[in-house]
Scaffold this active site. Structure first.
Site, PDB file in Angstrom:
ATOM      1  N   ASP B  23       0.834  -1.201   0.000  1.00  0.00           N
ATOM      2  CA  ASP B  23       0.000   0.000   0.000  1.00  0.00           C
ATOM      3  C   ASP B  23       0.874   1.258   0.000  1.00  0.00           C
ATOM      4  O   ASP B  23       1.933   1.265   0.609  1.00  0.00           O
ATOM      5  CB  ASP B  23      -0.891  -0.021   1.254  1.00  0.00           C
ATOM      6  N   ASN B  71      -9.723  -3.326  -7.362  1.00  0.00           N
ATOM      7  CA  ASN B  71      -8.851  -2.377  -8.058  1.00  0.00           C
ATOM      8  C   ASN B  71      -9.278  -2.121  -9.502  1.00  0.00           C
ATOM      9  O   ASN B  71      -8.812  -1.177 -10.124  1.00  0.00           O
ATOM     10  CB  ASN B  71      -7.399  -2.868  -8.054  1.00  0.00           C
TER      11      ASN B  71
END
Lengths: 470, 250
Positions: B23, B71
């Site tokens: 991340d 995503n």
């Protein structure tokens, strides 16, 4: 016809047979009638390995010691040839049962056997040649009832052969396909299906070479008349290949066994044949090598973004090319379905009337397909017509094909397909985890699976090795 | 102290299965006024660094969360860029991964939007490294923890097991790559503290760490620090009631 250990059998285990049989096939295809029959019905371009195996098995039966096996094989060939007739592009009729045509096919086999010995520098002695000729005449007699179309002696054979070469052979479409298209597009044998990259690389080198070698070995008058290219050095190369292959006779006995090689090539990697496991291990290693080669290869130019949208459609076209279009001419028509029927009949070793029932069922399916899919009315179904109308593929006639297929597979008629019967139909692709392989396969399940394959385009079913793989 | 010393101790074992949620690429780029894509590009170095650090430290299973089923909602230009980047990275490092004896696996990869060429590269890399016996690297690509559980349930129902016969072990056998052991340690970089639908079944007993560093800045020393902290925690395992998170399966 032959006692055990015939002259033919000696040749059969000779590696020179590989180039010789290609040569014989080219000479066959150069005959206008044979060429037309090959072009219309044969699956050798799309499924060359399957055809090679079937041819070898047939020759073994015909030249084997068992009279009964020979009689059945001759009857089977006669039935098969009776279905091959029509007219070529110039509207000349052809008929695979024509005695003169069959005599020519046998003549090319004999002449190529003699020539392969001559080209490799070990010409046959007269007595051996005469014995071989007698065996080939007996082969023709087993098919036709007599061998009158072939001259009675070797002495008389050569004028006959030269006359056909000079007067009848043509530069046919079928011959050109064998020489130029087959070798360039030779599909990988089932065993090597996982390695398209390696196969393509090897083929790019070997394909043109095979073609050039074959051309160089053809009779000079024919090469001239058909306008085939003379490439410098190919004569020497060709003789070198024959000579090299001929040297293999010094190998210890049992080292050269073409049936074993052909069996191995047609072996489906997933079958539970013990050899398949050994090969499987080797194949895994080659697969990893193939994967590495692909990963190391430079990236091709970026694919265009629209390509992803056509994925679903391509699978219908893939099925069309791999399963339906058996002859590989880009259209689905009767010879394609006849080829499926022929393959199944061959596998199951069907006799009459079962064979005719199977063909009739496929013929009815063809009429159904034609009515449903041939939208432009040209008598055949193109890939586009097929892709536009896939859902209507599972009509009553296809269900009938499935039922007849069940009946003929169920050899003992107990209304279930047991393990042996299942193995007969799917033998190269036999796997334990397929439903019905362990317990008996019921009619309902059998019909359902067949329809799923034919209409749902389901992959990795046992039908793939039967109808799709080379 | 080094990790090797810690691993030698009786209590502070090296975690068998470490998972990383990568991340912070976007924020890394934003802080530098660069496009988001350059953050993804910078992540490549971290990935290779972490793989090497994990292998050297004796971690047997390393999982990386590369791309979630959620995503796909990102702008299509970014998704396209990611697909091309991943393909380049896979091809660039394939021989190295293989030479190091790392077995590579891709978890997920079911969406038809994945370019066929990329899917083939994934398959090729799995084929190439399938027999390796070093560390197993699982890259979660187009992965969703819930959808894996749903797929396992489907497979279970299809296999016709009676409801009473289903237990945790037999259920887990239907998950993709059922030989994957439970995750011992999850590292989520950039300070975010969420699960984000990642390997939900396997993280049931995992220890979690949330280093504030962004993924493109994360390096081997950070990774080793996380291992060390894990070993500290493990050393107190069972001794401090508030830290007890249930019995760890054998």
């Amino acid at each position: 016809m032959t006692e055990t250990g015939s002259q033919f059998e000696e040749f059969f285990n000779d590696p020179r047979w590989a180039p010789a049989i290609i040569r014989a096939t080219v000479l066959e295809a150069a005959h206008p009638q044979v060429g037309a029959a090959l072009l219309d019905s044969s699956t050798f371009v799309t499924h060359p390995w399957r055809r090679l195996r079937n041819t070898v098995v047939s020759l073994q039966r015909m030249f084997g010691p068992d009279e009964e096996v020979r009689r059945r094989e001759a009857a089977r060939l006669n039935r098969l040839h009776a279905r091959l007739k029509g007219t070529d592009a110039q509207h000349r009729p052809y008929d695979a049962l024509d005695p003169a045509v069959r005599a020519w096919v046998v003549a090319t086999l004999f002449e190529s056997s003699v020539t392969m010995c001559r080209l490799s520098g070990q010409p046959l002695e007269q007595a051996v040649m005469e014995r071989l000729y007698a065996e080939f005449r007996a082969y023709l007699a087993a098919l036709d009832g007599d061998a009158d179309q072939l001259p009675p002696t070797v002495h008389a054979f050569w004028p006959y052969y030269d006359r056909v070469v000079e007067e009848q052979l043509e530069n046919t479409e079928a011959m050109r396909i064998i020489l130029y298209r087959l070798f360039d597009h030779l599909p990988a044998p089932p065993l090597l299906h996982g390695l398209p990259t390696l196969w393509a690389a090897g083929r790019a080198v070997a394909g043109p070479l095979l073609g050039a070698i074959t051309v160089a070995s053809l009779p000079e008058p024919f090469r001239r008349r058909a306008g085939l290219p003379e490439l410098p050095g190919t004569q020497t190369l060709m003789q070198g290949v024959y000579l090299g292959a001929g040297l293999a006779r010094f190998l210890p006995e049992g080292w050269v066994r073409p049936e074993a090689v052909i069996d191995l090539l047609s072996l489906s990697p997933d079958s539970d044949d013990p050899r398949a496991r050994t090969i499987g291990a080797l194949r895994d290693r080659m697969k990893r090598a193939g994967a590495l080669v692909r990963l190391l290869a430079p990236l091709p130019p970026e694919p265009d973004p629209g390509a992803a949208a056509t994925v679903a459609r391509r699978s219908a076209e893939e099925f069309f090319a791999q399963v339906l279009d058996q002859t590989g001419n880009g259209y689905l028509d009767w010879p394609d379905l006849a080829a499926m029927a022929r393959e199944i009949a061959g596998r199951l070793d069907l006799d009459e009337p079962a064979e005719t029932r199977l063909y009739d069922a496929f013929a009815a399916w063809w009429r159904e397909l034609q009515a449903a899919l041939d939208t432009d009315g040209d008598g055949r179904v193109s890939a586009a017509e097929y892709a536009a109308a896939v859902p209507s593929l599972a009509g009553p006639a296809l269900i009938r094909v499935a039922e007849v297929l069940f009946d003929v597979t169920d050899a003992n008629g107990d209304q279930r397909v047991d393990a042996d019967e299942y193995r007969a139909l799917f033998r190269t692709g036999f796997r334990r985890d397929v439903p019905g392989a362990d317990g008996p396969y019921t009619r309902g399940a059998f019909v359902r699976d067949f329809l799923a394959f034919m209409s749902g385009r389901e992959r990795s079913t046992p039908y793939d090795p039967l109808l799709a793989e080379a | 102290m080094t990790v090797g010393e810690a691993a030698g101790g009786a209590v502070g074992r090296v975690p068998r299965h470490v998972a990383c949620v990568m991340d912070g690429n976007g924020r890394w780029a934003a802080r530098r006024s660069l496009p988001r894509t350059s953050g993804h590009r910078a992540a490549e170095t971290t990935v290779i660094d972490v793989i090497e650090a994990a292998r050297t430290a004796g971690v047997e299973w390393l999982s990386l969360y590369a791309f979630s089923t959620e995503n796909w909602r990102r702008p299509s230009t970014e998704v396209d860029f990611l697909m091309r980047l991943v393909r380049r990275v896979v091809r660039k490092h394939a021989p190295l991964l293989h030479a190091r004896g790392i077995r590579c696996r891709f978890l997920g990869v079911a969406d038809p939007r994945i370019p066929p060429a990329l899917a083939r590269d994934f398959t090729d890399l799995m084929t190439l490294t399938g027999e390796n016996r070093g560390m197993t690297l699982t890259v979660a690509f187009d992965h969703g923890g819930r959808s894996d559980i749903v797929a396992a349930a489907r497979s279970l129902i299809r296999s016709g097991v009676p409801a009473d016969a289903v237990d945790e072990r037999s259920f887990a056998a239907h998950l993709p790559f059922p030989d994957t052991p439970d995750v011992d340690l999850v590292i989520r970089t950039s300070g975010e503290q969420r699960i984000s639908n990642f390997m939900l079944w396997q993280v049931a007993y995992a220890e979690w760490m949330f280093p504030p560093v962004l993924w493109p800045d994360f390096r081997a020393p950070h990774f080793l620090q996380c291992l060390h902290t894990y070993q500290q925690r493990d050393r107190r395992f069972g001794g401090v009631p508030t830290d007890a998170n249930g019995e760890r399966p054998a």
